[in-house]
Write a protein that holds these residues in place. Structure first.
Motif, PDB file in Angstrom:
ATOM      1  N   SER A   1       1.395  10.797   5.002  1.00  0.00           N
ATOM      2  CA  SER A   1       0.223  11.618   5.268  1.00  0.00           C
ATOM      3  C   SER A   1       0.553  13.099   5.105  1.00  0.00           C
ATOM      4  CB  SER A   1      -0.290  11.333   6.675  1.00  0.00           C
ATOM      5  OG  SER A   1      -1.374  12.158   6.971  1.00  0.00           O
TER       6      SER A   1
ATOM      7  N   ARG B   1       6.580   1.836  11.018  1.00  0.00           N
ATOM      8  CA  ARG B   1       5.345   1.933  10.222  1.00  0.00           C
ATOM      9  C   ARG B   1       4.629   3.248  10.523  1.00  0.00           C
ATOM     10  NH1 ARG B   1       2.223  -2.225   7.830  1.00  0.00           N
ATOM     11  NH2 ARG B   1       0.238  -1.413   7.137  1.00  0.00           N
ATOM     12  N   GLU B   2       4.570   3.623  11.800  1.00  0.00           N
ATOM     13  CA  GLU B   2       3.900   4.858  12.189  1.00  0.00           C
ATOM     14  C   GLU B   2       4.602   6.078  11.591  1.00  0.00           C
ATOM     15  OE1 GLU B   2       4.891   2.484  14.484  1.00  0.00           O
ATOM     16  OE2 GLU B   2       2.906   1.588  14.720  1.00  0.00           O
TER      17      GLU B   2
ATOM     18  N   GLU C   1       3.850   6.240   7.892  1.00  0.00           N
ATOM     19  CA  GLU C   1       2.487   6.712   7.675  1.00  0.00           C
ATOM     20  C   GLU C   1       2.396   8.224   7.876  1.00  0.00           C
ATOM     21  OE1 GLU C   1       0.150   4.304  10.307  1.00  0.00           O
ATOM     22  OE2 GLU C   1       0.079   2.634   8.882  1.00  0.00           O
ATOM     23  N   GLU C   2       3.077   8.753   8.902  1.00  0.00           N
ATOM     24  CA  GLU C   2       3.093  10.197   9.143  1.00  0.00           C
ATOM     25  C   GLU C   2       3.758  10.946   7.991  1.00  0.00           C
ATOM     26  OE1 GLU C   2       4.719  11.340  12.937  1.00  0.00           O
ATOM     27  OE2 GLU C   2       3.564   9.782  13.958  1.00  0.00           O
TER      28      GLU C   2
ATOM     29  N   GLU D   1       0.810  -1.218   0.000  1.00  0.00           N
ATOM     30  CA  GLU D   1       0.000   0.000   0.000  1.00  0.00           C
ATOM     31  C   GLU D   1       0.843   1.267   0.000  1.00  0.00           C
ATOM     32  OE1 GLU D   1      -1.135  -0.117   4.668  1.00  0.00           O
ATOM     33  OE2 GLU D   1      -1.082  -1.920   3.437  1.00  0.00           O
ATOM     34  N   TYR D   2       2.111   1.164   0.399  1.00  0.00           N
ATOM     35  CA  TYR D   2       2.998   2.331   0.438  1.00  0.00           C
ATOM     36  C   TYR D   2       3.953   2.393  -0.742  1.00  0.00           C
ATOM     37  CZ  TYR D   2       1.509   2.270   5.297  1.00  0.00           C
ATOM     38  OH  TYR D   2       0.770   2.246   6.446  1.00  0.00           O
TER      39      TYR D   2
END
Length: 72
Positions: A63, A55-56, A59-60, A12-13
């Motif tokens: 985003s 992962r966090e 995602e940041e 997904e990334y």
């Protein structure tokens, strides 16, 4: 100079990261003219003297990029 994210990056990334100019590799490449960041394997990254993204954090980063891209 390229930025290579080393590890099993979730699908997904992958497309977004590739569009941002990252390279993705399952193993540490021999090329040393690149910035290496490990994905999720922070102990190994620290042992070898490289940076790491959890992962966090990834995602940041994505985003923030996507929200900035939509505001332009």
């Amino acid at each position: 100079m390229s930025v290579i994210l080393v590890g099993d990056v979730p699908g997904e990334y992958r497309n977004v990261l590739l569009k941002l100019g990252f390279e993705i590799s399952e193993k540490i490449p021999r090329e040393r003219k690149a910035v290496l960041l490990f994905y999720e394997n922070c102990r190994e990254a620290e042992r070898l003297g490289y940076g790491c993204l959890t992962r966090e954090e990834l995602e940041e980063l994505l985003s923030a990029y996507l929200s900035e891209a939509h505001s332009v």
